[in-house]
Design an enzyme around this catalytic site. Structure first.
Site, PDB file in Angstrom:
ATOM      1  N   GLU A 173     -13.622  -2.339   5.249  1.00  0.00           N
ATOM      2  CA  GLU A 173     -13.572  -3.639   4.531  1.00  0.00           C
ATOM      3  C   GLU A 173     -14.345  -3.343   3.215  1.00  0.00           C
ATOM      4  O   GLU A 173     -14.125  -3.719   2.134  1.00  0.00           O
ATOM      5  CB  GLU A 173     -14.154  -4.855   5.284  1.00  0.00           C
ATOM      6  CG  GLU A 173     -14.369  -6.066   4.864  1.00  0.00           C
ATOM      7  CD  GLU A 173     -12.795  -6.835   4.299  1.00  0.00           C
ATOM      8  OE1 GLU A 173     -11.805  -6.452   5.176  1.00  0.00           O
ATOM      9  OE2 GLU A 173     -12.666  -7.040   3.073  1.00  0.00           O
ATOM     10  N   GLU A 182     -11.053  -2.819  -4.623  1.00  0.00           N
ATOM     11  CA  GLU A 182     -10.725  -3.868  -5.301  1.00  0.00           C
ATOM     12  C   GLU A 182     -11.094  -4.319  -6.452  1.00  0.00           C
ATOM     13  O   GLU A 182     -10.636  -4.405  -7.707  1.00  0.00           O
ATOM     14  CB  GLU A 182     -10.589  -5.210  -4.501  1.00  0.00           C
ATOM     15  CG  GLU A 182      -9.652  -5.444  -3.319  1.00  0.00           C
ATOM     16  CD  GLU A 182      -9.679  -6.522  -2.596  1.00  0.00           C
ATOM     17  OE1 GLU A 182      -8.884  -6.744  -1.572  1.00  0.00           O
ATOM     18  OE2 GLU A 182     -10.550  -7.283  -2.771  1.00  0.00           O
ATOM     19  N   LYS A 194      -4.209  -1.515  -4.494  1.00  0.00           N
ATOM     20  CA  LYS A 194      -4.996  -2.627  -3.706  1.00  0.00           C
ATOM     21  C   LYS A 194      -4.405  -2.782  -2.387  1.00  0.00           C
ATOM     22  O   LYS A 194      -4.897  -2.904  -1.148  1.00  0.00           O
ATOM     23  CB  LYS A 194      -5.047  -4.092  -4.361  1.00  0.00           C
ATOM     24  CG  LYS A 194      -5.983  -3.936  -5.285  1.00  0.00           C
ATOM     25  CD  LYS A 194      -6.018  -5.654  -5.872  1.00  0.00           C
ATOM     26  CE  LYS A 194      -6.974  -5.671  -7.146  1.00  0.00           C
ATOM     27  NZ  LYS A 194      -7.416  -6.808  -7.485  1.00  0.00           N
ATOM     28  N   ASP A 195      -2.965  -2.530  -2.320  1.00  0.00           N
ATOM     29  CA  ASP A 195      -2.289  -2.902  -0.940  1.00  0.00           C
ATOM     30  C   ASP A 195      -2.438  -1.795  -0.165  1.00  0.00           C
ATOM     31  O   ASP A 195      -2.643  -1.802   1.160  1.00  0.00           O
ATOM     32  CB  ASP A 195      -0.678  -2.690  -1.368  1.00  0.00           C
ATOM     33  CG  ASP A 195       0.012  -4.049  -2.126  1.00  0.00           C
ATOM     34  OD1 ASP A 195      -0.871  -5.057  -2.091  1.00  0.00           O
ATOM     35  OD2 ASP A 195       1.104  -3.921  -2.534  1.00  0.00           O
TER      36      ASP A 195
HETATM   37  N1  ATP Z   1      -3.965  -6.060 -11.154  1.00  0.00           N
HETATM   38  C1  ATP Z   1      -2.893  -6.314 -10.328  1.00  0.00           C
HETATM   39  N2  ATP Z   1      -1.763  -5.902 -10.674  1.00  0.00           N
HETATM   40  C2  ATP Z   1      -0.773  -6.019  -9.582  1.00  0.00           C
HETATM   41  N3  ATP Z   1      -0.754  -6.392  -8.387  1.00  0.00           N
HETATM   42  C3  ATP Z   1      -1.965  -6.876  -8.147  1.00  0.00           C
HETATM   43  C4  ATP Z   1      -3.200  -6.839  -9.039  1.00  0.00           C
HETATM   44  N4  ATP Z   1      -4.151  -7.230  -8.274  1.00  0.00           N
HETATM   45  C5  ATP Z   1      -3.657  -7.723  -7.269  1.00  0.00           C
HETATM   46  N5  ATP Z   1      -2.630  -7.521  -7.146  1.00  0.00           N
HETATM   47  C6  ATP Z   1      -1.730  -7.669  -5.783  1.00  0.00           C
HETATM   48  O1  ATP Z   1      -2.362  -8.906  -5.500  1.00  0.00           O
HETATM   49  C7  ATP Z   1      -2.833  -8.605  -3.789  1.00  0.00           C
HETATM   50  C8  ATP Z   1      -4.074  -9.427  -3.525  1.00  0.00           C
HETATM   51  O2  ATP Z   1      -4.725  -8.907  -4.726  1.00  0.00           O
HETATM   52  P1  ATP Z   1      -6.337  -9.588  -4.611  1.00  0.00           P
HETATM   53  O3  ATP Z   1      -7.279  -8.792  -5.663  1.00  0.00           O
HETATM   54  O4  ATP Z   1      -6.480 -10.975  -4.838  1.00  0.00           O
HETATM   55  O5  ATP Z   1      -7.048  -9.126  -3.312  1.00  0.00           O
HETATM   56  P2  ATP Z   1      -7.637 -10.064  -2.227  1.00  0.00           P
HETATM   57  O6  ATP Z   1      -6.801 -11.305  -2.125  1.00  0.00           O
HETATM   58  O7  ATP Z   1      -9.011 -10.183  -2.677  1.00  0.00           O
HETATM   59  O8  ATP Z   1      -7.281  -9.231  -0.790  1.00  0.00           O
HETATM   60  P3  ATP Z   1      -7.861  -9.477   0.314  1.00  0.00           P
HETATM   61  O9  ATP Z   1      -7.286 -10.879   0.992  1.00  0.00           O
HETATM   62  O10 ATP Z   1      -7.520  -8.280   1.102  1.00  0.00           O
HETATM   63  O11 ATP Z   1      -9.449  -9.851   0.369  1.00  0.00           O
HETATM   64  C9  ATP Z   1      -2.826  -6.937  -3.890  1.00  0.00           C
HETATM   65  O12 ATP Z   1      -2.967  -6.398  -2.579  1.00  0.00           O
HETATM   66  C10 ATP Z   1      -1.764  -6.676  -4.780  1.00  0.00           C
HETATM   67  O13 ATP Z   1      -0.588  -6.600  -4.106  1.00  0.00           O
END
Ligand code: ATP
Length: 132
Positions: free
Chosen positions: A67, A74, A92-93
């Protein structure tokens, strides 16, 4: 020598700031925190052996480490690519997949270690309640 200890202390402080950032901002971390407390309470209740505790502590640390690294990833991705980008998405994925693998395998290990003694404890409690 004093400078050495001072800079180590600063590093420790930075690590705690990072740790607090994750706790404050990541909803997944709240789930990990609740799971960690529940697992520890059940572990004490079941009086797990030293080796069982060693494995439990290891898998808890594995989930938290995944984590923390995912959060760091991220943030760095957001810094490098504030706009949407296919590579940012993949980055990120993949980070999220690491957390998923750590959490899923920890759950399985937790069930393997605590499942049987937990059910036996519940059966024991149930038999006591029925006699009363
Ligand atoms: N700059 C970007 N370009 C393209 N896709 C993105 C980008 N940022 C995020 N994503 C997509 O959105 C998803 C969620 O990203 P985000 O940064 O919101 O993570 P998060 O919601 O904080 O994740 P978690 O729920 O694991 O904490 C990523 O897994 C990715 O698929």
């Amino acid at each position: 020598m004093i400078k050495f200890f001072y800079t180590r202390l600063l590093s420790l402080r930075n690590a705690f700031i990072g740790w607090w950032y994750v706790i404050r901002t990541q909803k997944n971390a709240w789930i990990h925190a609740v799971a960690t407390v529940v697992v520890c309470l059940v572990g004490f209740w079941l009086k797990l052996s030293m080796w069982d505790w060693a494995v439990i502590v290891l898998v808890i640390a594995m989930v938290w480490t995944a984590e923390f690294l995912n959060t760091a990833l991220e943030i760095v991705v957001d810094l490098a690519s504030p706009d949407l980008h296919p590579l940012a998405r993949v980055g990120k994925d993949v980070g999220a997949a690491a957390v998923l693998i750590a959490a899923a395998s920890s759950t399985i290990i937790g069930i393997l270690i605590m499942g049987k003694p937990f059910i036996e404890r519940l059966q024991h409690l149930w038999s006591i309640l029925r006699i009363k």
